[in-house]
Design a protein around this motif. Structure first.
Motif, PDB file in Angstrom:
ATOM      1  N   PRO A 114       0.821  -1.213   0.000  1.00  0.00           N
ATOM      2  CA  PRO A 114       0.000   0.000   0.000  1.00  0.00           C
ATOM      3  C   PRO A 114       0.857   1.267   0.000  1.00  0.00           C
ATOM      4  O   PRO A 114       1.985   1.285   0.489  1.00  0.00           O
ATOM      5  N   GLU A 115       0.299   2.334  -0.543  1.00  0.00           N
ATOM      6  CA  GLU A 115       0.996   3.613  -0.565  1.00  0.00           C
ATOM      7  C   GLU A 115       1.086   4.205   0.836  1.00  0.00           C
ATOM      8  O   GLU A 115       0.266   3.913   1.712  1.00  0.00           O
ATOM      9  N   ASP A 167      -2.755   7.778   2.687  1.00  0.00           N
ATOM     10  CA  ASP A 167      -4.094   7.226   2.477  1.00  0.00           C
ATOM     11  C   ASP A 167      -5.107   8.085   3.225  1.00  0.00           C
ATOM     12  O   ASP A 167      -4.759   9.110   3.829  1.00  0.00           O
ATOM     13  N   ASN A 184      -9.004   1.874   1.990  1.00  0.00           N
ATOM     14  CA  ASN A 184      -8.212   2.986   2.532  1.00  0.00           C
ATOM     15  C   ASN A 184      -7.178   3.467   1.515  1.00  0.00           C
ATOM     16  O   ASN A 184      -5.982   3.186   1.627  1.00  0.00           O
ATOM     17  N   THR A 185      -7.649   4.211   0.530  1.00  0.00           N
ATOM     18  CA  THR A 185      -6.741   4.785  -0.456  1.00  0.00           C
ATOM     19  C   THR A 185      -7.176   6.209  -0.764  1.00  0.00           C
ATOM     20  O   THR A 185      -8.373   6.521  -0.742  1.00  0.00           O
ATOM     21  N   ARG A 220      -6.601   7.470  -3.699  1.00  0.00           N
ATOM     22  CA  ARG A 220      -6.696   7.481  -5.158  1.00  0.00           C
ATOM     23  C   ARG A 220      -8.162   7.497  -5.603  1.00  0.00           C
ATOM     24  O   ARG A 220      -9.066   7.201  -4.830  1.00  0.00           O
ATOM     25  N   VAL A 236      -7.870   0.134  -8.337  1.00  0.00           N
ATOM     26  CA  VAL A 236      -7.198   1.345  -7.855  1.00  0.00           C
ATOM     27  C   VAL A 236      -5.819   1.428  -8.489  1.00  0.00           C
ATOM     28  O   VAL A 236      -5.086   0.423  -8.543  1.00  0.00           O
ATOM     29  N   ALA A 286      -2.760   1.789  -7.911  1.00  0.00           N
ATOM     30  CA  ALA A 286      -1.677   1.686  -6.930  1.00  0.00           C
ATOM     31  C   ALA A 286      -1.281   0.220  -6.830  1.00  0.00           C
ATOM     32  O   ALA A 286      -2.116  -0.674  -7.031  1.00  0.00           O
ATOM     33  N   LEU A 292      -2.959  -2.223  -1.636  1.00  0.00           N
ATOM     34  CA  LEU A 292      -4.089  -1.607  -0.946  1.00  0.00           C
ATOM     35  C   LEU A 292      -4.168  -2.086   0.487  1.00  0.00           C
ATOM     36  O   LEU A 292      -3.884  -3.255   0.794  1.00  0.00           O
ATOM     37  N   GLU A 293      -4.585  -1.176   1.356  1.00  0.00           N
ATOM     38  CA  GLU A 293      -5.030  -1.534   2.700  1.00  0.00           C
ATOM     39  C   GLU A 293      -6.545  -1.375   2.711  1.00  0.00           C
ATOM     40  O   GLU A 293      -7.071  -0.381   2.216  1.00  0.00           O
ATOM     41  N   GLN A 319      -4.232  12.557  -5.394  1.00  0.00           N
ATOM     42  CA  GLN A 319      -4.392  12.313  -3.968  1.00  0.00           C
ATOM     43  C   GLN A 319      -4.718  13.601  -3.214  1.00  0.00           C
ATOM     44  O   GLN A 319      -5.477  13.591  -2.242  1.00  0.00           O
TER      45      GLN A 319
END
Length: 716
Positions: free
Chosen positions: A43-44, A47, A147-148, A150, A192, A194, A197-198, A387
């Motif tokens: 994940p990024e 978020d 939880n993103t 994006r 998404v 990315a 992901l979370e 974002q």
């Protein structure tokens, strides 16, 4: 040689398409009771939860019932496809999906294709909205949050996989009248941009339990100051201090309640872009002006947007910490840099909040692609424009709230954009869209998504429309006339001026109830305004129709085929069924159990479809059997922090009544230090037909704003 080359080419062609697709194993852990965290890929770092700074209310979460993981984990799939994360959740037949942000026209989301993208509402539920919250709740009793920060592509039971475990049967359109262009789909599919992901799964066992867990995981709903739940008027754009003082005096003279006034762009020396300083012509002495209003019991709320004018006193200082693109030729502060935050909110703190300004209306942080920064914009923090777009409204809420928290003063304001994680911020979303029916749909959807929405009143074409709109704002998170353009007053339509006054004063009478319901939102996660699908006993397959001895199908009973967009629950006990201009009659769907008229106490039905003709002066509102509604005397302003208020406890029906009445000082954050109480109220019907009521004694050392308490039996 040719054979080797051909084999290499064949191998290359076989693996090339597959190289961009990587199946991902999911890592699960239970982070709070009934809250499961899933991780796919990497994940990024940024978020929605990080943007909001949300912290779970672990103590409240631990009090909810323990429930096993609600979905077969092996049925949840994820892959990395072309640098994007794909996530799939199963859907069962008969399962409905709610939520996915502040939608205006639809309650049921199954069958929808959405791109969750912060934007103004453009007249179509396509995911572009003021609060595209990536949380959905299933009628099966669980919730999912992505939880993103994006943009998110959602296919909510709309796409059909060839390897589906429950495939639809192909039909011949030429001969089969049941053929549909939209075959059955058994999955929610999410994409998404990315490489990880979370996400979180919230257990029930009921849908309302999943929503409560989601709200509590994000810190609980906001607890506004008491004055925030009173009545508010926003004045015309170029109003002067003298104009505002005159308007406030008119409210007092005419006997209409007023707790805070909103000043529009004209309070600033320049706006679009903004200078964030008072206009000395219209407001020559802002400190005295704000104090004069406070002395009258009226607080000041200021409009702004975050785009800084070259004429702002801090422009040169903030310029290095702004984005590459402007909005209306104003620079965009990068709120992910502490320097930009210190400069922008430092100005607001020094020039406005320190003078006693009580809150803000944060405008234009939502959309219109032709004036907000494009996705090619860059920011000093290195955060992507996408974002930043998804979280800018969240960041403005977070850091503006912190200004008031430093002073131990609660605020309550308006904002044009929000997102997941912002559940606890004391802001209500508003819009330039003005369809009354859709406003009620949005109010219902707000309860599924952890945000607040106001069906504000601006102007009306007829006295009837004016009164109908006023009736609904009374039963909403913010009772507001937004008159910045129309300069409309509550008494602008003399034909209904007294009825409007009656409704406005009813809002004030009900403050003990509204305040207690918002406390439950904060401490227990229960949305104060919510859809009928969340009400116990509502989803019945067969009901009686009033006046008909035969059983008939409830037109709203089918879980996945009918929507209820025109009635909702307000707090623990009230069912509100608005009428709109042109309507004189309507049907109301009552859940199982006895229900009573809010205004008269008369019995109206039990699990029935009733037809009502209330007249222009009344909005249909119904009360559960055994309901206890705490009321106070009608007032023009909310009580002060240490002022005691007499209460009238209204009791409806026949069943024993029970209610938890909340109390604190109404203004500070001291409740976070334990300075609050829930006082239990009990009412029982006696053998002689009368009632006996009691309220728990005030707790020693706790705030006590409750004076004399009397009980009123509404149902005779």
């Amino acid at each position: 040689m040719w054979s080797i080359r051909r084999r290499l080419l064949i191998v290359f062609l076989c693996i090339s398409p597959c190289a961009a697709v990587h199946a991902q194993g999911l890592n699960w852990n239970e982070v709070e009771p009934g809250v499961w965290r899933g991780i796919a890929g990497k994940p990024e770092a940024y978020d929605l939860i990080k943007a909001s700074g949300a912290t779970a209310n672990a103590s409240a979460l631990s009090k909810l019932p323990s429930v096993d993981f609600p979905i077969a984990k092996e049925a949840i799939h994820t892959q990395i496809i072309d640098g994007k994360t794909y996530l799939r959740f199963p859907l069962e037949k008969g399962e409905q999906i709610y939520g996915l942000g502040l939608n205006f026209q639809t309650i049921h989301q199954r069958g929808k294709v959405l791109q969750l993208h912060v934007d103004h509402f453009g007249g179509k539920d396509n995911g572009r909205t003021h609060a595209p919250v990536p949380f959905y709740v299933s009628s099966k009793g669980y919730g999912v949050f992505i939880n993103t920060a994006r943009y998110i592509n959602m296919y909510v039971g709309s796409a059909v996989r060839k390897d589906s475990e429950t495939p639809a049967v192909p039909k011949d359109r030429n001969t089969d009248k049941s053929w549909s262009s939209r075959p059955y789909s058994d999955a929610v599919e999410i994409l998404v941009a990315a490489e990880g992901l979370e996400f979180f799964v919230f257990t029930g066992p009921k849908p309302i339990d999943a929503i409560k867990r989601y709200n509590l995981f994000m810190g609980g709903g906001p607890l506004p100051p008491r004055w925030g739940l009173g009545f508010t008027q926003r004045v015309k754009t170029l109003s002067t201090a003298a104009d505002v003082e005159k308007e406030v005096s008119e409210f007092e003279k005419n006997g209409y309640p007023l707790d805070f006034v909103g000043l529009e762009p004209g309070w600033q020396s320049k706006a679009y872009p903004c200078t964030f300083e008072w206009d000395k012509g219209r407001y020559p002495d802002p400190k005295t002006f704000v104090k004069t209003m406070l002395d009258k019991g009226v607080r000041i709320n200021l409009w702004t947007n975050p785009y800084v004018s070259p004429d702002a006193p801090f422009y040169k200082n903030i310029l290095p910490y702004t984005g590459s693109h402007t909005v209306w030729n104003g620079v965009v502060p990068d709120l992910l840099t502490p320097q930009a935050r210190d400069i922008l909110f430092g100005q607001m703190q020094q020039d406005q909040v320190s003078l006693g300004v009580s809150g803000y209306k944060i405008d234009e942080v939502d959309g219109y692609d032709h004036y907000l920064w494009p996705d090619v914009a860059t920011f000093p923090s290195g955060m992507s424009a996408e974002q930043m777009r998804q979280t800018y409204g969240v960041l403005m809420q977070r850091y503006s709230t912190e200004m008031f928290r430093k002073l131990n003063k609660r605020t309550y304001g308006l904002v044009r954009a929000s997102n997941g994680g912002a559940n606890a911020f004391p802001y209500v979303i508003y819009d330039d869209y003005y369809n009354h029916e859709d406003f009620i749909t949005a109010l219902i959807n707000s309860g599924y998504s952890g945000v607040l929405w106001t069906p504000e009143v601006r102007a009306s074409k007829t006295p009837e429309e004016w009164l109908r709109r006023m009736q609904t704002v009374v039963f909403s998170p913010m009772a507001m006339i937004n008159a910045w353009s129309s300069s409309t007053k509550p008494w602008s339509f003399p034909e209904v001026a007294e009825q409007v006054k009656e409704m406005a004063l009813l809002r004030m009478q009900m403050l003990p109830y509204w305040y207690s319901e918002f406390a439950k939102y904060h401490f227990e996660g229960m949305p104060p305004f919510r859809g009928m699908s969340l009400e116990e006993g509502f989803s019945t397959g067969v009901v009686k129709v009033k006046g008909n001895t035969n059983l008939e199908e409830n037109p709203y009973a089918e879980a996945v085929s009918k929507e209820i967009k025109d009635q909702y629950m307000a707090g623990e006990s009230l069912l509100v069924a608005p009428l709109f201009a042109g309507q004189t009659t309507r049907q109301v769907i009552l859940p199982k159990g006895k229900w009573y008229d809010f205004f008269t106490g008369a019995y109206v039905g039990n699990g029935e479809v009733i037809t009502v003709t209330p007249g222009l002066n009344k909005i249909p509102v119904y009360v559960k059997d055994g309901a206890v509604i705490p009321m106070m005397q009608p007032r023009l302003h909310v009580p002060g922090a240490k002022e005691k208020t007499d209460l009238e406890i209204r009791y409806y029906g026949e069943q024993p009544g029970h209610y938890m009445l909340y109390d604190d000082d109404g203004e500070s954050y001291n409740y976070e230090k334990g300075q609050y109480s829930f006082r239990e109220i009990r009412v029982e019907k006696q053998r002689d037909g009368g009632i006996k009521g009691q309220i728990a004694a005030a707790q020693k050392g706790m705030p006590n704003t409750i004076g004399k308490v009397t009980f009123k039996q509404m149902t005779k």
